[in-house]
Design a protein around this motif. Sequence first.
Motif, PDB file in Angstrom:
ATOM      1  N   LEU A  73       0.661  -1.098   0.004  1.00  0.00           N
ATOM      2  CA  LEU A  73      -0.068   0.030   0.035  1.00  0.00           C
ATOM      3  C   LEU A  73       0.784   1.321   0.005  1.00  0.00           C
ATOM      4  O   LEU A  73       0.483   2.325  -0.697  1.00  0.00           O
ATOM      5  N   PHE A  74       1.787   1.158   0.531  1.00  0.00           N
ATOM      6  CA  PHE A  74       2.889   2.495   0.911  1.00  0.00           C
ATOM      7  C   PHE A  74       4.021   2.450   0.379  1.00  0.00           C
ATOM      8  O   PHE A  74       4.868   3.580   0.558  1.00  0.00           O
ATOM      9  N   GLY A  75       4.588   1.372  -0.053  1.00  0.00           N
ATOM     10  CA  GLY A  75       6.027   1.089  -0.630  1.00  0.00           C
ATOM     11  C   GLY A  75       6.506   2.040  -1.324  1.00  0.00           C
ATOM     12  O   GLY A  75       7.814   2.490  -1.412  1.00  0.00           O
ATOM     13  N   ASP A  76       5.688   2.797  -2.188  1.00  0.00           N
ATOM     14  CA  ASP A  76       6.148   3.614  -3.242  1.00  0.00           C
ATOM     15  C   ASP A  76       6.143   5.123  -2.842  1.00  0.00           C
ATOM     16  O   ASP A  76       5.118   5.638  -3.077  1.00  0.00           O
ATOM     17  N   GLY A  77       7.115   5.268  -2.042  1.00  0.00           N
ATOM     18  CA  GLY A  77       7.447   6.714  -1.513  1.00  0.00           C
ATOM     19  C   GLY A  77       7.271   6.984  -0.120  1.00  0.00           C
ATOM     20  O   GLY A  77       7.781   7.975   0.241  1.00  0.00           O
ATOM     21  N   ALA A  78       6.834   6.024   0.548  1.00  0.00           N
ATOM     22  CA  ALA A  78       7.088   5.984   2.001  1.00  0.00           C
ATOM     23  C   ALA A  78       8.110   5.148   2.569  1.00  0.00           C
ATOM     24  O   ALA A  78       8.647   4.323   1.797  1.00  0.00           O
ATOM     25  N   GLU A  79       8.735   5.583   3.715  1.00  0.00           N
ATOM     26  CA  GLU A  79      10.070   4.951   4.058  1.00  0.00           C
ATOM     27  C   GLU A  79       9.580   3.923   5.245  1.00  0.00           C
ATOM     28  O   GLU A  79       8.852   4.078   6.029  1.00  0.00           O
ATOM     29  N   PRO A  80      10.275   2.732   5.177  1.00  0.00           N
ATOM     30  CA  PRO A  80       9.849   1.753   6.099  1.00  0.00           C
ATOM     31  C   PRO A  80      10.707   2.034   7.420  1.00  0.00           C
ATOM     32  O   PRO A  80      11.812   2.795   7.650  1.00  0.00           O
ATOM     33  N   HIS A  81      10.275   1.701   8.651  1.00  0.00           N
ATOM     34  CA  HIS A  81      10.863   1.890   9.998  1.00  0.00           C
ATOM     35  C   HIS A  81      10.673   0.514  10.776  1.00  0.00           C
ATOM     36  O   HIS A  81       9.541   0.060  10.710  1.00  0.00           O
ATOM     37  N   GLU A  82      11.512   0.102  11.536  1.00  0.00           N
ATOM     38  CA  GLU A  82      11.435  -1.343  12.115  1.00  0.00           C
ATOM     39  C   GLU A  82      10.183  -1.171  13.118  1.00  0.00           C
ATOM     40  O   GLU A  82       9.590  -2.341  13.327  1.00  0.00           O
ATOM     41  N   ARG A  83      10.194  -0.340  13.881  1.00  0.00           N
ATOM     42  CA  ARG A  83       9.192  -0.058  14.946  1.00  0.00           C
ATOM     43  C   ARG A  83       7.734   0.677  14.603  1.00  0.00           C
ATOM     44  O   ARG A  83       6.789   0.170  15.105  1.00  0.00           O
ATOM     45  N   ILE A  84       7.805   1.584  13.580  1.00  0.00           N
ATOM     46  CA  ILE A  84       6.509   2.192  13.235  1.00  0.00           C
ATOM     47  C   ILE A  84       5.964   1.738  12.084  1.00  0.00           C
ATOM     48  O   ILE A  84       4.918   2.153  11.665  1.00  0.00           O
ATOM     49  N   VAL A 325       1.533  11.834  15.303  1.00  0.00           N
ATOM     50  CA  VAL A 325       0.801  11.590  13.926  1.00  0.00           C
ATOM     51  C   VAL A 325       1.743  10.944  12.967  1.00  0.00           C
ATOM     52  O   VAL A 325       2.755  11.508  12.694  1.00  0.00           O
ATOM     53  N   VAL A 326       1.400   9.818  12.150  1.00  0.00           N
ATOM     54  CA  VAL A 326       2.014   9.089  11.252  1.00  0.00           C
ATOM     55  C   VAL A 326       1.133   9.178   9.880  1.00  0.00           C
ATOM     56  O   VAL A 326      -0.009   8.533  10.095  1.00  0.00           O
ATOM     57  N   ALA A 327       1.673   9.851   9.093  1.00  0.00           N
ATOM     58  CA  ALA A 327       1.040   9.771   7.407  1.00  0.00           C
ATOM     59  C   ALA A 327       1.777   9.016   6.551  1.00  0.00           C
ATOM     60  O   ALA A 327       2.967   9.059   6.701  1.00  0.00           O
ATOM     61  N   ARG A 328       1.105   8.084   6.229  1.00  0.00           N
ATOM     62  CA  ARG A 328       1.779   7.302   5.239  1.00  0.00           C
ATOM     63  C   ARG A 328       1.381   7.334   3.883  1.00  0.00           C
ATOM     64  O   ARG A 328       1.790   6.651   2.984  1.00  0.00           O
TER      65      ARG A 328
END
Length: 474
Positions: A73-84, A325-328
């Motif tokens: 859903l979010f992999g194109d442009g959003a960054e992964p983070h191990e905890r959030i 707040v986290v926007a994905r």
Amino acid sequence: MTTLFETVVEGDYCIGCGACAAVPGAPIAMELDDSGRYRPRLTGNGEGAAASVLAVCPFADEGEHEDQIGARLFGDGAEPHERIGFHRRTWAGHVAEGGYRAAGSSGGLGTWILVELLRRGTVDAVLHVQPRSPDADDSRLFAFDVSSEEDELRSGAKSRYYPVEMSEALAAVRDRPGRYAVVGVPCYVKAIRRLAAADPAIAERVRVTLALICGHLKSTRFADSTAWQAGIEPGRLEAIDFRHKLPDAPANRYGVELRGRGSDGSPRRVVAPREDFFGGNWGHGFFKYEACDYCDDVVGETADVTVGDAWLPQYVDDSGGTNVVVARTPEMAALIEAGIADGRLSLEPVSADAVAESQDAGLRHRREGLSYRLLLKDRAARWRPRKRVPAREDHLEPRQRRIYAWRIRLARESHRAFARALAKRDVSVFEREMTPLMRAHDLEYMPRWRALASRLKWFLQGRPGPARRAGVGE
């Protein structure tokens, strides 16, 4: 059907979300059990189900896990983070306009976002938890409902530490074409994502998901216990505000407001600090669903946007409340940035690490602690869901293992002890039975000399001392 009930339901991993009952044709009904937890009840053989109930259950092994859903859903442009999980922008702050902050549990961001989605025409309605008036036929204090007006949404502000299920509300989405937002704790949003993958109508109509950062879900007995201590017997509680803000108190020292009737039928209203009530310490996990101990998503990693409390030193002393707040998605990031630009939101950028730090205790419990709980299940040769963390114990000191073992026992015994208190019509039974277990858990945090001094003090005072061992077996 058989596999779902033999693994998730009988293993006590069901969170009661109602996703299985929302599958068209599924012969499942959601009901509150004797402990005040939602459970599915089988009403047929399932031959007419339109999709696999295992594929939509957030605790079944079938289907994508959080990392896979997030990447899709979010992999194109959003960054992964191990905890959030995946993220585009992260902030901390509050709503600056219109009383949202005062009416909310924290900074008011969740309700503001939903109202803004309605005002902009992004969605036509929102599925969220609303308070309801209990009656003789239905004692529930809260339920999922569909709101299409701003005032309805704003009346649904506040945290609800109470069980709810989504099947009836999702049936309304299927029956009424339109664009919807759905609000839920992380596992409920995961269930929506899994249901959307199996149900074209849900996929087309649910346009936005908002997750609320979650510690764990409570049974109805959490509200009952709190009210009973305030002189409102179970069955006579009419309304509860779990997060009543106390002026000049730190944000994490909130109160509880209760409305109901005393044993003589007279109306009662009680407002008191949460800490005044036995069982109010969130770390003890009283009345927790066991499924919550096998969840590894605290921050709603599959949602378009996540809102939670900013439990950080620089914000916690503000009694008004502060959100992280986290926007994905780009749409949610743009909506929030527009609110900041026109002064309606008072937010400042924070790092993804800071968001994780704001939920550090919960993340430790459901990552480090989960690894240990999985190992205990494997040693007992019991089925448990596959999770993103491995089953292990070598990362924990013996004291940490004992703490996690005590937490398992505290949660389980709280349901049983309260049932015995109800049977004897005496709330003090619950406190007497749980106090030794609670103290044994708390002693693990103390230096040895202080723990010994505490044991001696309890002995000399003739008060219930701590239990001796956690009893981690099945």
